[in-house]
Design a protein around this motif. Structure first.
Motif, PDB file in Angstrom:
ATOM      1  N   ALA A  33      33.818  48.331 -84.621  1.00  0.00           N
ATOM      2  CA  ALA A  33      32.880  48.365 -83.495  1.00  0.00           C
ATOM      3  C   ALA A  33      33.062  49.632 -82.669  1.00  0.00           C
ATOM      4  CB  ALA A  33      33.075  47.124 -82.622  1.00  0.00           C
ATOM      5  N   PHE A  34      34.289  50.018 -82.431  1.00  0.00           N
ATOM      6  CA  PHE A  34      34.524  51.239 -81.665  1.00  0.00           C
ATOM      7  C   PHE A  34      34.101  52.483 -82.448  1.00  0.00           C
ATOM      8  CE2 PHE A  34      37.463  48.665 -78.999  1.00  0.00           C
ATOM      9  CZ  PHE A  34      36.911  48.986 -77.777  1.00  0.00           C
ATOM     10  N   GLU A  35      34.238  52.435 -83.769  1.00  0.00           N
ATOM     11  CA  GLU A  35      33.767  53.554 -84.592  1.00  0.00           C
ATOM     12  C   GLU A  35      32.253  53.700 -84.474  1.00  0.00           C
ATOM     13  OE1 GLU A  35      35.096  52.605 -88.493  1.00  0.00           O
ATOM     14  OE2 GLU A  35      37.203  53.116 -88.097  1.00  0.00           O
ATOM     15  N   ILE A  36      31.538  52.571 -84.521  1.00  0.00           N
ATOM     16  CA  ILE A  36      30.077  52.603 -84.409  1.00  0.00           C
ATOM     17  C   ILE A  36      29.671  53.128 -83.033  1.00  0.00           C
ATOM     18  CG2 ILE A  36      27.998  51.173 -84.324  1.00  0.00           C
ATOM     19  CD1 ILE A  36      29.416  49.309 -86.349  1.00  0.00           C
ATOM     20  N   ALA A  37      30.361  52.646 -81.986  1.00  0.00           N
ATOM     21  CA  ALA A  37      30.047  53.089 -80.621  1.00  0.00           C
ATOM     22  C   ALA A  37      30.205  54.602 -80.499  1.00  0.00           C
ATOM     23  CB  ALA A  37      30.938  52.364 -79.621  1.00  0.00           C
ATOM     24  N   GLU A  38      31.246  55.144 -81.133  1.00  0.00           N
ATOM     25  CA  GLU A  38      31.459  56.593 -81.069  1.00  0.00           C
ATOM     26  C   GLU A  38      30.379  57.331 -81.864  1.00  0.00           C
ATOM     27  OE1 GLU A  38      35.017  59.887 -81.716  1.00  0.00           O
ATOM     28  OE2 GLU A  38      35.230  57.877 -82.572  1.00  0.00           O
ATOM     29  N   GLU A  39      30.057  56.817 -83.053  1.00  0.00           N
ATOM     30  CA  GLU A  39      29.041  57.456 -83.889  1.00  0.00           C
ATOM     31  C   GLU A  39      27.686  57.504 -83.193  1.00  0.00           C
ATOM     32  OE1 GLU A  39      29.083  55.023 -87.340  1.00  0.00           O
ATOM     33  OE2 GLU A  39      31.065  55.707 -88.019  1.00  0.00           O
ATOM     34  N   LYS A  40      27.353  56.440 -82.466  1.00  0.00           N
ATOM     35  CA  LYS A  40      26.036  56.330 -81.836  1.00  0.00           C
ATOM     36  C   LYS A  40      26.045  56.716 -80.359  1.00  0.00           C
ATOM     37  CE  LYS A  40      24.298  52.712 -84.954  1.00  0.00           C
ATOM     38  NZ  LYS A  40      23.056  53.383 -85.375  1.00  0.00           N
ATOM     39  N   PRO A  45      38.320  37.593 -74.104  1.00  0.00           N
ATOM     40  CA  PRO A  45      38.822  38.574 -75.070  1.00  0.00           C
ATOM     41  C   PRO A  45      37.729  38.957 -76.056  1.00  0.00           C
ATOM     42  CG  PRO A  45      39.485  36.370 -75.745  1.00  0.00           C
ATOM     43  CD  PRO A  45      38.750  36.216 -74.435  1.00  0.00           C
ATOM     44  N   LEU A  46      37.791  40.190 -76.523  1.00  0.00           N
ATOM     45  CA  LEU A  46      36.811  40.635 -77.503  1.00  0.00           C
ATOM     46  C   LEU A  46      37.074  40.007 -78.865  1.00  0.00           C
ATOM     47  CD1 LEU A  46      36.608  44.445 -76.622  1.00  0.00           C
ATOM     48  CD2 LEU A  46      35.240  42.547 -75.705  1.00  0.00           C
ATOM     49  N   VAL A  47      38.357  39.792 -79.181  1.00  0.00           N
ATOM     50  CA  VAL A  47      38.743  39.169 -80.453  1.00  0.00           C
ATOM     51  C   VAL A  47      39.938  38.256 -80.211  1.00  0.00           C
ATOM     52  CG1 VAL A  47      37.871  41.054 -81.882  1.00  0.00           C
ATOM     53  CG2 VAL A  47      40.232  41.133 -81.060  1.00  0.00           C
ATOM     54  N   ILE A  48      40.133  37.302 -81.153  1.00  0.00           N
ATOM     55  CA  ILE A  48      41.200  36.309 -80.952  1.00  0.00           C
ATOM     56  C   ILE A  48      42.136  36.166 -82.154  1.00  0.00           C
ATOM     57  CG2 ILE A  48      39.868  34.986 -79.269  1.00  0.00           C
ATOM     58  CD1 ILE A  48      39.152  33.014 -81.496  1.00  0.00           C
ATOM     59  N   PHE A 106      40.293  41.645 -85.074  1.00  0.00           N
ATOM     60  CA  PHE A 106      40.746  42.981 -84.681  1.00  0.00           C
ATOM     61  C   PHE A 106      40.238  44.051 -85.646  1.00  0.00           C
ATOM     62  CE2 PHE A 106      43.923  46.415 -84.996  1.00  0.00           C
ATOM     63  CZ  PHE A 106      43.771  46.946 -83.733  1.00  0.00           C
ATOM     64  N   GLN A 107      40.199  43.739 -86.935  1.00  0.00           N
ATOM     65  CA  GLN A 107      39.681  44.706 -87.904  1.00  0.00           C
ATOM     66  C   GLN A 107      38.204  45.003 -87.630  1.00  0.00           C
ATOM     67  OE1 GLN A 107      41.646  46.403 -89.983  1.00  0.00           O
ATOM     68  NE2 GLN A 107      43.322  45.231 -89.071  1.00  0.00           N
ATOM     69  N   LYS A 108      37.440  43.978 -87.259  1.00  0.00           N
ATOM     70  CA  LYS A 108      36.039  44.184 -86.887  1.00  0.00           C
ATOM     71  C   LYS A 108      35.929  45.006 -85.604  1.00  0.00           C
ATOM     72  CE  LYS A 108      34.190  39.913 -88.919  1.00  0.00           C
ATOM     73  NZ  LYS A 108      33.441  38.663 -88.615  1.00  0.00           N
ATOM     74  N   LEU A 109      36.856  44.786 -84.685  1.00  0.00           N
ATOM     75  CA  LEU A 109      36.841  45.512 -83.415  1.00  0.00           C
ATOM     76  C   LEU A 109      37.010  47.004 -83.641  1.00  0.00           C
ATOM     77  CD1 LEU A 109      36.817  45.330 -80.274  1.00  0.00           C
ATOM     78  CD2 LEU A 109      39.307  45.177 -80.400  1.00  0.00           C
ATOM     79  N   LYS A 110      37.904  47.373 -84.522  1.00  0.00           N
ATOM     80  CA  LYS A 110      38.086  48.799 -84.811  1.00  0.00           C
ATOM     81  C   LYS A 110      36.782  49.409 -85.330  1.00  0.00           C
ATOM     82  CE  LYS A 110      41.724  48.524 -87.530  1.00  0.00           C
ATOM     83  NZ  LYS A 110      42.840  49.004 -88.389  1.00  0.00           N
ATOM     84  N   ILE A 125      41.973  49.353 -77.922  1.00  0.00           N
ATOM     85  CA  ILE A 125      42.393  49.042 -79.290  1.00  0.00           C
ATOM     86  C   ILE A 125      43.841  48.576 -79.306  1.00  0.00           C
ATOM     87  CG2 ILE A 125      42.834  50.043 -81.570  1.00  0.00           C
ATOM     88  CD1 ILE A 125      40.377  51.865 -81.057  1.00  0.00           C
ATOM     89  N   VAL A 126      44.708  49.274 -78.593  1.00  0.00           N
ATOM     90  CA  VAL A 126      46.123  48.889 -78.533  1.00  0.00           C
ATOM     91  C   VAL A 126      46.291  47.523 -77.878  1.00  0.00           C
ATOM     92  CG1 VAL A 126      48.353  49.477 -77.486  1.00  0.00           C
ATOM     93  CG2 VAL A 126      46.987  51.248 -78.597  1.00  0.00           C
ATOM     94  N   LYS A 127      45.509  47.266 -76.864  1.00  0.00           N
ATOM     95  CA  LYS A 127      45.596  45.979 -76.152  1.00  0.00           C
ATOM     96  C   LYS A 127      45.329  44.812 -77.095  1.00  0.00           C
ATOM     97  CE  LYS A 127      42.234  45.420 -73.332  1.00  0.00           C
ATOM     98  NZ  LYS A 127      41.444  45.720 -72.136  1.00  0.00           N
ATOM     99  N   TYR A 128      44.240  44.905 -77.867  1.00  0.00           N
ATOM    100  CA  TYR A 128      43.903  43.798 -78.760  1.00  0.00           C
ATOM    101  C   TYR A 128      44.778  43.787 -80.008  1.00  0.00           C
ATOM    102  CZ  TYR A 128      40.106  42.715 -75.657  1.00  0.00           C
ATOM    103  OH  TYR A 128      39.386  42.347 -74.543  1.00  0.00           O
TER     104      TYR A 128
END
Length: 450
Positions: A157-164, A143-146, A151-155, A436-439
């Protein structure tokens, strides 16, 4: 700390030596293959399984950054086994950096463009954030988070991935199990399945249950698990680990190709229960002397069950862990999707020889539609599948052995899928929102169980 660059750094006794061979420049490597993998802190055997096969798009040199120790040794020995096997050997080259500053060194050198991480789950999201913030794509084991904080960090992370404009993806092997694929395919044929029921708390519309074992064999050898695997603060509890796969399948099958939102999830019930390991069992599966005394047990909160609704559809997910499967048995999986016209059931018990088999229970007289779906509609994508009508009135979907490649081979299939996304420069629009929904679902279950 230690750094060595050579064609192969896998030694039986794990004796690192300085090497004089000049390394290939990054520019030269990029001309050969567009993807260069960097592996960070490979603490889980899944990090090695990715390399059981080779891929034309991936450079043959793997750059590894990790602390010294048994986990790194296991990873290197696993890849050595793939390189040295008689049938279809791989040809991976390994460049290893060890030291307490392995993360900082990975960021500084930036020796590749895709970071692979599979290991301690409590720190995985921090590794991921570091890679993304420094412009590296991420291919991560679940799992990416536990927990909710992760989960807050995961959100972010996806924002950074989209930005970059980076590709950040988790490894969902169970989407490539043929029985699950066909369950999903048949659920999308209204003449056979109708529509998915809403279900109730007592009788969910979709159920996913799996039973796993701490002691097992991987690539033909007994799996030695690290001690942290039994620490749920590091590994994660029974609601956030294997359940990740099952929650993913609930989404993937119930709402195929549809982007979901966290507001679609309502967590109704969740609980955690322990599996107890005695002194001898812990010693055998870890190879370590337990910190508890003989006659005592270690209670691991590895068993989890959650009941929730997804867009109003009732779902149940449960995972159970035992120490070891009885002789002649194996891990098992059970799943049912209840439609208005048929139930699609996967069983993996003794009768199935512990291989997942899909059964269809028709609720109306639509055998002709089912025969057409199997013998005509799905033949082009899955040639050779057929039906057998059983004495109890159910139909068993027969699948050629060539489709049953096994769990380990699914890692290559997922990786090939990731490489397609990488070359295309994007994923399907629904993948990120549904991750995001999964985690959110798994961490909400964890919070509910507290």
């Amino acid at each position: 700390m230690f750094k060595c660059k050579a064609a192969l750094l896998i030694l039986a006794a794990f004796l690192f030596q300085n090497c004089d061979s000049p390394s290939e420049s990054m520019d030269e490597a990029k001309e050969k293959a567009p993807i260069q993998i960097v592996t960070l802190d490979p603490g889980h055997f899944h990090a090695g399984l990715i390399h059981k096969s080779m891929y034309p798009e991936v450079d043959s040199t793997i750059h590894v950054y990790a602390p010294e120790g048994e986990e790194l040794r296991d990873y290197l020995n696993r890849i050595a086994g793939y390189n040295e096997r008689e049938e279809d050997p791989t040809a991976w080259n390994i460049e290893v950096y060890t030291g307490d500053d392995f993360l900082q060194e990975m960021i500084k050198e930036k020796a590749g463009n895709v970071m692979v991480v599979a290991g301690k789950n409590d720190r995985k999201i921090d590794y991921i954030l570091s890679a993304l913030e420094n412009g590296m794509n991420v291919y991560a084991d679940k799992p990416l988070v536990i927990n909710p904080a992760g989960f807050q960090k995961l959100k972010r992370a996806f924002e950074i991935a989209e930005e970059k404009n980076l590709l950040f993806y988790d490894i969902m092997t169970e989407r490539f199990e043929i029985s699950t694929i066909l369950q999903r395919e048949l659920s999308m044929i209204p003449e056979v399945f109708g529509t998915l029921e809403q279900g109730t708390l007592e009788d969910p519309a979709i159920t996913k249950e799996s039973v796993h074992h701490f002691f097992k064999y991987v690539s033909g050898a007994p799996l030695v698990r690290p001690e942290w695997f039994f620490d749920t603060e590091v590994e994660g509890s029974g609601l956030v680990d294997v359940t990740t796969h099952l929650v993913d399948l609930v989404q993937w099958e119930s709402f195929p190709g549809e982007a979901l939102d966290t507001s679609d999830v309502t967590m109704l019930q969740a609980e955690l229960l322990p599996t107890s390991l005695n002194y001898e069992q812990y010693q055998l599966v870890t190879g370590k002397t337990p910190s508890f005394s003989e006659g005592e047990t270690l209670d691991v909160l590895a068993n989890g069950e959650m009941n929730y609704t997804l867009k109003g559809v009732h779902a149940k997910v449960s995972v159970k862990w035992a120490y070891q499967a009885p002789e002649g048995t194996a891990d098992t999986h059970y799943s049912i999707m209840r439609g208005t016209k048929a139930n699609l059931i996967i069983r993996q018990g003794e009768e199935e020889n512990y291989k997942p088999i899909l059964y269809v229970k028709l609720l109306e007289n639509q055998e002709t539609a089912l025969q057409k779906a199997i013998n005509e509609d799905l033949q082009s994508a899955y040639p050779g599948i057929s039906l057998t009508k059983l004495d109890n009135g159910e139909f068993r979907v027969e699948v050629p052995d060539s489709y049953s490649v096994g769990h380990e081979a699914h890692f290559a299939q997922v990786t090939e899928n990731y490489l397609k996304f990488f070359k295309a420069g994007k994923m399907p629009d629904w993948e990120v929102p549904n991750m995001i929904v999964k985690y959110y679902t798994t961490t909400q279950a964890y919070e509910k169980a507290q």
